[in-house]
Scaffold this motif. Sequence first.
Motif, mmCIF file in Angstrom:
data_model
loop_
_atom_site.group_PDB
_atom_site.id
_atom_site.type_symbol
_atom_site.label_atom_id
_atom_site.label_comp_id
_atom_site.label_asym_id
_atom_site.label_seq_id
_atom_site.Cartn_x
_atom_site.Cartn_y
_atom_site.Cartn_z
ATOM 1 N N LEU A 97 23.291 37.890 20.398
ATOM 2 C CA LEU A 97 23.685 38.313 19.049
ATOM 3 C C LEU A 97 25.156 38.003 18.791
ATOM 4 C CD1 LEU A 97 21.773 41.695 18.879
ATOM 5 C CD2 LEU A 97 21.545 39.825 17.225
ATOM 6 N N VAL A 98 25.996 38.203 19.796
ATOM 7 C CA VAL A 98 27.419 37.891 19.648
ATOM 8 C C VAL A 98 27.596 36.418 19.307
ATOM 9 C CG1 VAL A 98 29.646 37.824 20.820
ATOM 10 C CG2 VAL A 98 28.097 39.757 21.189
ATOM 11 N N ARG A 99 26.814 35.569 19.919
ATOM 12 C CA ARG A 99 26.932 34.125 19.685
ATOM 13 C C ARG A 99 26.367 33.691 18.340
ATOM 14 N NH1 ARG A 99 25.310 34.143 25.190
ATOM 15 N NH2 ARG A 99 23.134 33.794 24.623
ATOM 16 N N ARG A 100 25.303 34.359 17.868
ATOM 17 C CA ARG A 100 24.547 33.808 16.736
ATOM 18 C C ARG A 100 24.617 34.613 15.440
ATOM 19 N NH1 ARG A 100 21.104 29.773 18.824
ATOM 20 N NH2 ARG A 100 21.051 29.127 16.630
ATOM 21 N N ILE A 101 25.138 35.834 15.467
ATOM 22 C CA ILE A 101 25.042 36.689 14.287
ATOM 23 C C ILE A 101 25.808 36.129 13.087
ATOM 24 C CG2 ILE A 101 27.040 38.171 14.806
ATOM 25 C CD1 ILE A 101 25.299 40.556 13.876
ATOM 26 N N ARG A 102 26.859 35.344 13.334
ATOM 27 C CA ARG A 102 27.628 34.774 12.218
ATOM 28 C C ARG A 102 26.792 33.823 11.373
ATOM 29 N NH1 ARG A 102 31.433 34.487 16.461
ATOM 30 N NH2 ARG A 102 33.308 35.779 16.131
ATOM 31 N N GLU A 103 25.710 33.322 11.925
ATOM 32 C CA GLU A 103 24.857 32.394 11.182
ATOM 33 C C GLU A 103 24.026 33.097 10.113
ATOM 34 O OE1 GLU A 103 22.496 30.187 13.983
ATOM 35 O OE2 GLU A 103 24.153 30.065 15.428
ATOM 36 N N PHE A 104 24.102 34.439 10.082
ATOM 37 C CA PHE A 104 23.263 35.210 9.160
ATOM 38 C C PHE A 104 24.153 36.167 8.368
ATOM 39 C CE2 PHE A 104 20.973 33.969 12.921
ATOM 40 C CZ PHE A 104 19.823 33.379 12.407
ATOM 41 N N PRO A 105 24.730 35.697 7.247
ATOM 42 C CA PRO A 105 25.687 36.507 6.489
ATOM 43 C C PRO A 105 25.127 37.844 6.003
ATOM 44 C CG PRO A 105 25.748 34.219 5.785
ATOM 45 C CD PRO A 105 24.580 34.335 6.692
ATOM 46 N N ALA A 106 23.824 37.928 5.782
ATOM 47 C CA ALA A 106 23.251 39.184 5.282
ATOM 48 C C ALA A 106 23.137 40.244 6.365
ATOM 49 C CB ALA A 106 21.874 38.926 4.665
#
Length: 274
Positions: free
Chosen positions: A142-151
Motif C-alpha cells: 500500500l505504501v508503494r501503490r496508494i498514490r496511484e489512487f487519488p480517491a
Amino acid sequence: MIEHPNLRLANLLDRRADGHEPAPEAVLTALFEGGVFVPVTVTGAVMFLPDEEQPPTLLGFTDAALGTQLLPAAAGMVHCDAARLRDILEKTGVAVLGVRSGNGQAIFPEQVLRDWATHGPGAEMKLTWSTDPVAVALRDALVRRIREFPAVRSVWVAQVRWPAGGEEHLMLHVAVDEDLPSASADRLMQVLLGEEVKLGREHPKVAMLALNTTAHADAIAQLDRHGLDTVRHDVASGQVRVISREYDDPPPAPTDGAAPPSRDRRQWFGRTRR
C-alpha cells in the motif's frame, strides 16, 4: 408465504435518494435479517438477469407488490430468508444480487454475499492488529501503490475473526472520497493481489470493505481506535504516512549485549522494504 415487506432494508435504500449513504454493514444485516422477495417463473424456478450467456444476476425486492409492479414478467414473488438466499448462492453461482426498494437500490457482488451468508446475519466480527506476513506485505505494498489512487484516503489492515465460528482472515477497510461501490477500492485490490502480493493455499484469505469518508465517518473513527496498521494518503502534498505498532514498540533487548536488529529491511514475498 410471507408477505411482510422488509421495511428496515427499504428505509436504508430509500435514504440513498436523499443523499444519506448507509453503512454497508447495516444494509447487509437488514438484508439477511428480513430477506427479500425473489421473482420466479410459472414452474417455480428463480428468475435471473440478463441472460444465460452472462454471469447471472439475482433480483430481489423489499416488497412483493413492488416486485410484481417492476417485473410483470415474473409469475410470482417468493420470500427468501437468510437460509434460502444462502442456498441460492451455493447452488446457482450467482454473480450479483440487485435489490430494489421503492426509491433506492443496492448491488452486492457475489463474494460479499457469500461471506455474509457463511458467517450469518448480523455476525459479530472482531478486528485486531496482525503481524501475519501477508498483512505486513499488504501494508508495505500500500505504501508503494496508494498514490496511484487519488480517491483513496486511508487503508486499515486487520485480522478479522468471527467468534461464533472461529473463522479468521485478513480484511482491508478502504476509505474513499467517491461514491460507493468504489471503483478505486476495487482496482486497488486488483493491483495488490494481482501485482504485489501473490497468495498461496497456505495464506489467509483477504477481503475488502470500502467506506465513504463522509457517509461512514463514524465507522472510520472507530477503525482508528483499533490500533491497526494504517496507511494514509494526503493527495494535496503527496505524502504517505504509515501508522503501525511495529514502529511504536521497540524490539526486545538482546540477552548477549549485542545491538538490537535493524528494522530497515524486511523480506516478504520476494520484495524488500527499504
